[in-house]
Scaffold this active site. Structure first.
Site, PDB file in Angstrom:
ATOM      1  N   TYR A 186      27.947   3.679  52.029  1.00 42.82           N
ATOM      2  CA  TYR A 186      28.797   4.813  51.697  1.00 42.82           C
ATOM      3  C   TYR A 186      30.090   4.374  51.020  1.00 42.82           C
ATOM      4  O   TYR A 186      30.672   5.139  50.242  1.00 42.82           O
ATOM      5  CB  TYR A 186      29.045   5.660  52.948  1.00 42.82           C
ATOM      6  CG  TYR A 186      27.774   6.345  53.360  1.00 42.82           C
ATOM      7  CD1 TYR A 186      27.384   7.529  52.739  1.00 42.82           C
ATOM      8  CD2 TYR A 186      26.924   5.783  54.296  1.00 42.82           C
ATOM      9  CE1 TYR A 186      26.180   8.134  53.059  1.00 42.82           C
ATOM     10  CE2 TYR A 186      25.720   6.381  54.618  1.00 42.82           C
ATOM     11  CZ  TYR A 186      25.356   7.556  53.990  1.00 42.82           C
ATOM     12  OH  TYR A 186      24.149   8.142  54.307  1.00 42.82           O
ATOM     13  N   ARG A 213       9.512  -8.242  52.312  1.00 39.86           N
ATOM     14  CA  ARG A 213      10.764  -7.889  51.645  1.00 39.86           C
ATOM     15  C   ARG A 213      11.392  -9.060  50.898  1.00 39.86           C
ATOM     16  O   ARG A 213      11.812  -8.912  49.758  1.00 39.86           O
ATOM     17  CB  ARG A 213      11.743  -7.363  52.694  1.00 39.86           C
ATOM     18  CG  ARG A 213      13.113  -7.009  52.131  1.00 39.86           C
ATOM     19  CD  ARG A 213      13.990  -6.423  53.213  1.00 39.86           C
ATOM     20  NE  ARG A 213      15.309  -6.075  52.702  1.00 39.86           N
ATOM     21  CZ  ARG A 213      16.277  -5.521  53.426  1.00 39.86           C
ATOM     22  NH1 ARG A 213      16.046  -5.253  54.691  1.00 39.86           N
ATOM     23  NH2 ARG A 213      17.450  -5.248  52.906  1.00 39.86           N
ATOM     24  N   ARG A 214      11.493 -10.210  51.511  1.00 37.45           N
ATOM     25  CA  ARG A 214      12.303 -11.285  50.942  1.00 37.45           C
ATOM     26  C   ARG A 214      11.479 -12.475  50.480  1.00 37.45           C
ATOM     27  O   ARG A 214      12.009 -13.540  50.216  1.00 37.45           O
ATOM     28  CB  ARG A 214      13.327 -11.766  51.968  1.00 37.45           C
ATOM     29  CG  ARG A 214      14.331 -10.703  52.391  1.00 37.45           C
ATOM     30  CD  ARG A 214      15.333 -11.245  53.373  1.00 37.45           C
ATOM     31  NE  ARG A 214      16.350 -10.271  53.710  1.00 37.45           N
ATOM     32  CZ  ARG A 214      16.283  -9.443  54.737  1.00 37.45           C
ATOM     33  NH1 ARG A 214      15.223  -9.463  55.525  1.00 37.45           N
ATOM     34  NH2 ARG A 214      17.258  -8.595  54.989  1.00 37.45           N
ATOM     35  N   HIS A 272      25.644  -0.452  57.214  1.00 36.06           N
ATOM     36  CA  HIS A 272      25.292   0.881  56.740  1.00 36.06           C
ATOM     37  C   HIS A 272      26.474   1.619  56.123  1.00 36.06           C
ATOM     38  O   HIS A 272      26.327   2.201  55.048  1.00 36.06           O
ATOM     39  CB  HIS A 272      24.646   1.729  57.827  1.00 36.06           C
ATOM     40  CG  HIS A 272      24.069   2.986  57.259  1.00 36.06           C
ATOM     41  ND1 HIS A 272      22.874   3.018  56.583  1.00 36.06           N
ATOM     42  CD2 HIS A 272      24.545   4.258  57.203  1.00 36.06           C
ATOM     43  CE1 HIS A 272      22.627   4.230  56.140  1.00 36.06           C
ATOM     44  NE2 HIS A 272      23.624   5.009  56.505  1.00 36.06           N
ATOM     45  N   HIS A 312      14.055   0.904  47.593  1.00 37.04           N
ATOM     46  CA  HIS A 312      15.003   1.958  47.954  1.00 37.04           C
ATOM     47  C   HIS A 312      16.432   1.534  47.646  1.00 37.04           C
ATOM     48  O   HIS A 312      17.231   2.307  47.095  1.00 37.04           O
ATOM     49  CB  HIS A 312      14.863   2.274  49.448  1.00 37.04           C
ATOM     50  CG  HIS A 312      15.992   3.074  49.999  1.00 37.04           C
ATOM     51  ND1 HIS A 312      16.166   4.410  49.736  1.00 37.04           N
ATOM     52  CD2 HIS A 312      17.038   2.717  50.803  1.00 37.04           C
ATOM     53  CE1 HIS A 312      17.248   4.855  50.354  1.00 37.04           C
ATOM     54  NE2 HIS A 312      17.808   3.849  50.991  1.00 37.04           N
ATOM     55  N   PHE A 313      16.751   0.308  47.981  1.00 36.87           N
ATOM     56  CA  PHE A 313      18.082  -0.254  47.753  1.00 36.87           C
ATOM     57  C   PHE A 313      18.438  -0.215  46.270  1.00 36.87           C
ATOM     58  O   PHE A 313      19.575   0.080  45.888  1.00 36.87           O
ATOM     59  CB  PHE A 313      18.053  -1.691  48.264  1.00 36.87           C
ATOM     60  CG  PHE A 313      19.399  -2.327  48.450  1.00 36.87           C
ATOM     61  CD1 PHE A 313      20.317  -1.790  49.341  1.00 36.87           C
ATOM     62  CD2 PHE A 313      19.742  -3.475  47.760  1.00 36.87           C
ATOM     63  CE1 PHE A 313      21.549  -2.388  49.524  1.00 36.87           C
ATOM     64  CE2 PHE A 313      20.968  -4.082  47.944  1.00 36.87           C
ATOM     65  CZ  PHE A 313      21.881  -3.532  48.823  1.00 36.87           C
ATOM     66  N   HIS A 314      17.442  -0.473  45.418  1.00 32.84           N
ATOM     67  CA  HIS A 314      17.692  -0.478  43.981  1.00 32.84           C
ATOM     68  C   HIS A 314      17.796   0.943  43.411  1.00 32.84           C
ATOM     69  O   HIS A 314      18.392   1.135  42.355  1.00 32.84           O
ATOM     70  CB  HIS A 314      16.598  -1.273  43.256  1.00 32.84           C
ATOM     71  CG  HIS A 314      16.811  -2.753  43.324  1.00 32.84           C
ATOM     72  ND1 HIS A 314      16.454  -3.492  44.421  1.00 32.84           N
ATOM     73  CD2 HIS A 314      17.353  -3.628  42.432  1.00 32.84           C
ATOM     74  CE1 HIS A 314      16.760  -4.762  44.207  1.00 32.84           C
ATOM     75  NE2 HIS A 314      17.316  -4.869  43.010  1.00 32.84           N
TER      76      HIS A 314
END
Length: 549
Positions: free
Chosen positions: A227, A439-440, A223, A374-376
């Site tokens: 950041y 997801r994968r 996580h 979301h990641f993208h």
């Protein structure tokens, strides 16, 4: 300001550019893997030469999520410290080069194993998936190399503080050090699981590993990694963008405080990625969810500071009304427009992050392709577009060239192409994730026939969006090569904003590292010590490894 601080030293520029060359090479290869991935997911394309879907998925995730970001960030940060705190000493520059070569060797080692299908373990390389030991050793090299490069920045920061007692360090240098400390502390987790668990396991020294401990150590790192990606974009938003638009930084103190809060609240929150996992008491999950939402505070501080800067600039240009400043922004300047698109994308990205971290809402989207969407939005739009915007002035500055009008226009076109492609692809991922799409998976062998039929339009939309994104990758690579090798010779500004005259004086307590590191260590111990003791005392039988191929 001294003249030698206005431009990055040529030797330091070569160090920074070496990192950028690797970063954009990773973008090219990882982008191609991403295109193949969405085409396979559409159900209308088969990979050639026996290449596996999960092999391509691993290449895409590792090259873009780890290699592109780490090399770009460290290269940018070397340049930022050299620009704002002065030319590197020979010792610091030597450490920077050692760090670069160690990272590059590690990258080649890990990438080679993935290409040989000996490390098809996805971006997260969760146990009990097992890779070749060279893959894990390569990861160790990448992390250790980044520590060596980061130490060069810290040395230069300490030297500046010694030479300027009682003065706050240059804001951009301070932000770089915060991000470097965050990275070093966070990577202790992934280094621990790789060195003490996965590497001995893959070498056959131990037969089994504790999967829960391994995953917990990964997300202790995983996580704050987000950041580590995001804070360099914030550096550009806080410090670079005000100079580009002709304005000033709203508050030096607020910017420093927001970065300190990101450091404090980004690390002890990894359990919110493990909300559905057994073996972790619900209380500790709840505590880390609360700490996760504390990050909303510096995020809102950042938004306030940015829009205050925009409004002050607009008022100085004669704007009136609530949103009159909007028309006064330099929309024809790619150095501003491209990162601004990234800022806008962070609004839905942040909203999606709140859903991901919420205990009950997470149950709906956990391990669905919503998470990938979301990641993208976060990394591949907000962060990456800001990185592109940085590159449009940083690359010509470091190579002694200029951003021409033609390249500036093409850069804006590239950002629009990227935004359109990502909106289509990420939007489809979010939508089909709510329908339960995994997801994968490539979807081709997952679920019953009715599910597969329901997902087809979204799969096609992802392929369309991914194809448009690949066009965007082609455009950014063309611009990068032009700016690095073919653009006209000249002087391109490294823009660094100044704080408004009316701002309060920056209190030196914001650079009292004894206070902030003590608070950080205390938060980590509170969040992780008891859960780790429970994991070890109540550990289930450890898992043997298996492979995806």
């Amino acid at each position: 300001m001294k003249k030698d601080l206005l431009k990055v030293n040529r030797k330091d520029a070569k160090l920074a550019m070496a990192h950028l060359y690797v970063a954009f090479t990773a973008l090219a290869l990882g982008g191609l893997a991403g295109l193949l991935q969405v085409l396979v997911r559409s159900g209308r394309f088969t990979l050639p030469a026996g290449i596996g879907y999960y092999q391509v998925l691993t290449v895409h995730g590792v090259l873009l999520g780890l290699v592109l970001t780490t090399f770009f960030i460290i290269g940018f940060q070397h340049a930022a410290v050299s620009r704002t705190s002065g030319t590197y000493s020979n010792k610091s520059r030597f450490l920077g080069w050692i760090g670069f070569w160690v990272m590059l060797i590690g990258t080649v080692m890990s990438a080679l194993m993935i290409l040989l299908n000996e490390a098809t373990v996805l971006y997260t390389f969760y146990a009990p998936l097992q890779a070749h030991w060279i893959f894990y050793l390569g990861l160790v090299f990448v992390v250790v190399g980044s520590w060596i490069g980061g130490s060069a920045m810290i040395i230069e920061y300490i030297k500046w503080r010694k030479n300027h007692p009682g003065q706050p360090s240059p804001l951009l240098t301070f932000m770089v050090i915060i991000n470097t400390v965050l990275w070093i502390v966070a990577t202790l987790g992934v280094a621990g699981t790789v060195i003490f668990q996965l590497l001995p396991w893959s070498l056959g020294f131990v037969e089994r590993v504790d999967v829960l401990v391994s995953r917990t150590l990964f997300w202790y790192f995983g996580h704050p990694l987000v950041y580590f990606w995001l804070l360099p974009a914030y550096m550009a938003w806080y410090v670079i963008i005000p100079k580009i638009i002709g304005g000033k930084i709203f508050s030096d103190s607020l910017a420093r405080l927001s970065f300190i809060l990101f450091l404090l609240f980004s690390i002890p929150v990894g359990f919110h990625h493990q909300l559905v996992e057994p073996g972790i008491d619900a209380f500790w999950k709840f505590l880390q969810v609360v700490l996760t939402f504390m990050v909303v505070i510096p995020s809102l501080m950042t938004a306030f500071s940015l829009f205050a800067t925009f409004e002050m600039h607009g008022r100085s240009k004669g704007s009136k009304g609530v949103f009159g400043w909007f028309r006064k922004l330099p929309w024809g300047d790619a150095r501003f427009t491209v990162p601004f698109i990234g800022m806008v994308a962070f609004i839905p990205a942040g909203a999606g992050g709140i859903i991901n971290a919420s205990n009950q809402m997470n149950q709906v989207i956990h391990n669905t392709i919503w998470v990938t969407g979301h990641f993208h939005l976060t990394l591949a739009t907000s962060v990456v577009l800001t990185f592109f915007g940085i590159a449009y002035w940083l690359v010509p500055h470091l190579t002694g060239r200029i951003l021409t009008k033609a390249m500036n226009k093409l850069a804006i076109v590239q950002a629009i192409v990227w935004a359109v492609g990502m909106s289509i692809m990420s939007g489809a991922m979010h939508a089909v994730g709510l329908l339960g799409a995994p997801r994968r998976s490539s979807y081709s062998t997952y679920g019953d026939a009715s599910q597969a039929l329901e997902w087809i339009p979204y799969q096609i939309a992802q392929a369309v969006g991914g194809t448009i994104l690949f066009i965007g990758i082609f455009l950014i690579l063309y611009i990068f090569i032009n700016l690095a090798f073919f653009a006209p010779k000249g002087e391109q500004e490294f823009p660094v904003g100044e704080t408004v005259e009316a701002a309060e004086k920056t209190p030196m307590v914001l650079e009292n590292w004894k206070i902030w590191m003590t608070v950080l260590v205390a938060l980590i111990l509170v969040a992780y010590s008891v859960p780790f003791i429970d994991m070890i005392q109540n550990a289930p039988p450890a898992s043997k490894g298996y492979r995806l191929w």
